[in-house]
Design a protein around this motif. Sequence first.
Motif, short mmCIF file in Angstrom:
data_model
loop_
_atom_site.label_atom_id
_atom_site.label_comp_id
_atom_site.label_asym_id
_atom_site.label_seq_id
_atom_site.Cartn_x
_atom_site.Cartn_y
_atom_site.Cartn_z
N ASN A 1 -1.64 -12.09 4.08
CA ASN A 1 -2.29 -10.82 3.75
C ASN A 1 -1.28 -9.95 3.02
O ASN A 1 -0.28 -9.51 3.60
CB ASN A 1 -2.75 -10.10 5.02
CG ASN A 1 -3.84 -10.87 5.74
OD1 ASN A 1 -5.01 -10.74 5.45
ND2 ASN A 1 -3.43 -11.70 6.71
N ASP A 2 -1.52 -9.73 1.75
CA ASP A 2 -0.58 -8.98 0.91
C ASP A 2 -0.99 -7.51 0.87
O ASP A 2 -2.05 -7.15 0.35
CB ASP A 2 -0.58 -9.57 -0.50
CG ASP A 2 0.54 -8.99 -1.35
OD1 ASP A 2 1.26 -8.10 -0.85
OD2 ASP A 2 0.71 -9.43 -2.50
N LEU A 3 -0.12 -6.64 1.45
CA LEU A 3 -0.40 -5.20 1.46
C LEU A 3 0.25 -4.47 0.30
O LEU A 3 0.12 -3.26 0.18
CB LEU A 3 0.10 -4.59 2.78
CG LEU A 3 -0.35 -5.25 4.08
CD1 LEU A 3 0.13 -4.44 5.27
CD2 LEU A 3 -1.84 -5.43 4.12
N MET A 4 0.96 -5.22 -0.56
CA MET A 4 1.70 -4.58 -1.64
C MET A 4 0.79 -3.80 -2.58
O MET A 4 1.18 -2.78 -3.14
CB MET A 4 2.48 -5.64 -2.44
CG MET A 4 3.66 -6.22 -1.69
SD MET A 4 4.97 -5.01 -1.47
CE MET A 4 5.59 -4.90 -3.13
N ASP A 5 -0.45 -4.29 -2.77
CA ASP A 5 -1.37 -3.59 -3.67
C ASP A 5 -1.68 -2.19 -3.17
O ASP A 5 -2.08 -1.32 -3.95
CB ASP A 5 -2.67 -4.38 -3.80
CG ASP A 5 -2.48 -5.68 -4.57
OD1 ASP A 5 -1.48 -5.78 -5.29
OD2 ASP A 5 -3.33 -6.58 -4.43
N TYR A 6 -1.51 -1.97 -1.86
CA TYR A 6 -1.82 -0.66 -1.29
C TYR A 6 -0.55 0.16 -1.02
O TYR A 6 -0.62 1.36 -0.77
CB TYR A 6 -2.59 -0.84 0.03
CG TYR A 6 -3.68 -1.88 -0.07
CD1 TYR A 6 -4.85 -1.62 -0.78
CD2 TYR A 6 -3.52 -3.13 0.51
CE1 TYR A 6 -5.84 -2.58 -0.89
CE2 TYR A 6 -4.52 -4.10 0.41
CZ TYR A 6 -5.67 -3.82 -0.29
OH TYR A 6 -6.65 -4.77 -0.41
N LEU B 1 -8.02 -7.20 8.28
CA LEU B 1 -7.47 -8.48 7.87
C LEU B 1 -8.41 -9.21 6.92
O LEU B 1 -9.61 -9.35 7.19
CB LEU B 1 -7.20 -9.35 9.10
CG LEU B 1 -6.08 -8.84 10.02
CD1 LEU B 1 -6.12 -9.54 11.37
CD2 LEU B 1 -4.72 -9.03 9.35
N GLY B 2 -7.83 -9.65 5.80
CA GLY B 2 -8.60 -10.39 4.81
C GLY B 2 -9.38 -9.53 3.85
O GLY B 2 -9.95 -10.05 2.88
N ALA B 3 -9.43 -8.24 4.08
CA ALA B 3 -10.23 -7.36 3.22
C ALA B 3 -9.46 -6.96 1.97
O ALA B 3 -8.23 -7.05 1.91
CB ALA B 3 -10.65 -6.11 3.99
N THR B 4 -10.18 -6.52 0.97
CA THR B 4 -9.60 -6.00 -0.26
C THR B 4 -10.29 -4.69 -0.61
O THR B 4 -11.30 -4.33 -0.02
CB THR B 4 -9.76 -7.00 -1.42
OG1 THR B 4 -11.16 -7.28 -1.61
CG2 THR B 4 -9.02 -8.30 -1.13
N GLY B 5 -9.73 -4.00 -1.58
CA GLY B 5 -10.33 -2.75 -2.00
C GLY B 5 -9.63 -1.55 -1.40
O GLY B 5 -8.75 -1.67 -0.54
N PRO B 6 -10.02 -0.35 -1.82
CA PRO B 6 -9.32 0.88 -1.42
C PRO B 6 -9.41 1.20 0.07
O PRO B 6 -8.59 1.93 0.59
CB PRO B 6 -10.02 1.97 -2.25
CG PRO B 6 -11.37 1.38 -2.60
CD PRO B 6 -11.14 -0.08 -2.74
#
Length: 749
Positions: A650-655, A688-693
């Motif tokens: 799970n990559d949190l870097m985008d957030y 977990l596993g989610a994407t988006g803002p």
Amino acid sequence: METLRLTVIAIILSIGYCQSDKECISGASYLYTGKRSLTKLGHTCQRWDTGFPHKVKKIPQDGGDHNYCRNPDRDPRGTWCYTTDPAVRWEYCDLPKCESKVLVVWAGYNAKQNSSIFDHAKADPEYSSQNNVPAGGMHVEVHKNSIFKAVETDEKGEKIFFTDLKDNYFGIMDVKSSAIERHLQGKVGDIHSIAQDYVTKNFYWTDCKTKSVWVADKDFKAQFPIYNTEPYKPQAIAVLQKHRKLVFSTYVRKDSKVFDTQIIMTDLAGKDAKVLFRYPDVIEVTGLAADDERIYWTDYLGYASKILSCRFDGSDKTEHYFQKSSELRDIAVHEDYIYVSDSQKRYNYFDYIRYHVQILRKGTNQIFTFSRPDLPHGIAILADKSSPERTLESNICEKTCGGICLPNQKGFKCVCSPGYKLQPKTGKCVPNIVNDEYLLALDDASGEVYQIPLSSKGEFSVVHFGKTNHISTMTTDVSTGTVYMYDSDTSDFKMGRVRFALLNKDAKPLGSSVTGKVKDIKLDPVTKDIFYVNENNDIAFMNRYGKNKKVIVENKETNSDVKALAVDSKQKMIYWTDTMGEQGSGKVIRCRFDGSGKQVVLDNLNLPYGIDIDYERNKLYVMDSKDGSIYEIPLMKLIAPVPLKKYKRNDLMDYLYSEKYFLTKLKVHRGFAYISDERKLHLLRYKLGATGPKALVNFGPSVFFKASSLSVYSRSFTRKYIKRLPNPCLRKKCKSSCLALSKKKASCI
């Protein structure tokens, strides 16, 4: 900490003159109205309203129809007059200043020694000039390992208030005894400025970390944010004693430059806000002070500084002083003078670093400078500032209030600290404890435990376990809600119940102390055995009663640095993260409950911190604090060593990429990962596993300075996933303690 002994009781003498064995002037010498008419050398003074024998260029404010000593140009050397001797144009009079015990006090910080002092000087520069008094004049002692910043004094000149950013507390020092009271331990954050209301004795301060203006009662039983300045950071603050108002400054930076600043006035409850000035009328307001007539402030321009003032309605803005190559920060006012600290670094002839504290006489360009080797922080007047001519309103807050009494236009308002609610019938502040479905979060900085409902939209409660000193780590029994904690001040393990918090029952000592620090603690929800990691990075065991302590894994790695534990009660395994003291060398290691079968599960991680077992998904979760990653590894398929590329990340870097972060603790529950970030004041919740803002959002209140333990209590989760787990110790009759080795095997120790 070593303390400073100030052996002075500050008093202010009224304006005029006093007569003892020798006449002296009390107060500003330009206000002298006595009848002395002889100079120091015995010359008779010339009348001010004549031009003989000398031409008169200065006329005193009383008109000068006499030949008495005066100081029309506010000369710091005191009164003078033109003489009747044609050969002597003018001369100082023999009218010295009476010795004043009023002091200007500030904190001096020495970065090389990592120490602070309470530096000081005579507040009356005329007395210092006439008597060649060295700046300060009193012995001071060094406070080692401290960074004193904000400084304020009480109305009577008996207390010095300050903050220590190193030890993280708000201090109150008694001037006579030098005794220091500590308050707000672990909650200081980044307090820039403090002020006190002389009527209610409430304290106000600006905290850049929480971006709020706070207030506390005089005993610090409660504290409350009265004004949120987001997105601005609050900086300077002052109480307008006579007008019963609060004034503070805020700023916001963009690309390291201030691009918006405000001076805001509110009532003492933080309401009825009015912006007096904003950018570009002010650039960066670093200090605020007030007397009975005007508001004063320092304005830092980047290349220079100004001292300005205005009336209380914002009118009559006046510039008093402009100085290039200066960084005027804090400001205080007293009678005829303005006092400022200058944090601009300078060098003397010997190439030694020097800083300045300056005194400006109101209405003139006269500047008196004290040169010091220590960086000045805060500035205040130590004196009896009460005056019979100024009558403050009576304290309407003397009525019963279980929290903080805040005066407002309607009278007063009683508020509680965050995490408490006011009971209307009793007037007391109590926590709003819930019995199920909550997250417990420990703030290691303050030692407080916060209960946050899993459905929280910002509400929370403070959980008190009676007389505990400083809880540094804890774990929760998901079956009973019992909390097991480690008190770092007493080196003891204790246990308490959340539902007893309203009764303020003391946590029960387990009768077990540990030498050194305990870094993390976890409980097996089935056998109730407790596992912990000590400061030597050893993994140790004890039973639920604190007995039969035993090191099960002795750590022999010199660079080992274990961060967190996780207990797999299903497979009877312990997991832990170890950063190995540097980035890129991190590991996840596991062993059986008895310490056997130790093996490396994950290797060459960047900086692994958080770790948890999810019984619902039967997975191991590992969080890398610098990569912003959470790895999911199915426990049934876990064969050490694990190739990370094979399992979900799970990559949190985008957030997180646009902000500074440092992820530390992790708790996984019902598809959500609850995360502590030491760079933030709140927790994070990631689906977990989610994407988006909306995948990663703030969770709970913005009160955390260092969240060090996270645990969840849920009865439905326990019934479904925990109570079904096997307990081989039920069949084992042990006289002392039982260690589960597998689903069916156990061992007595």
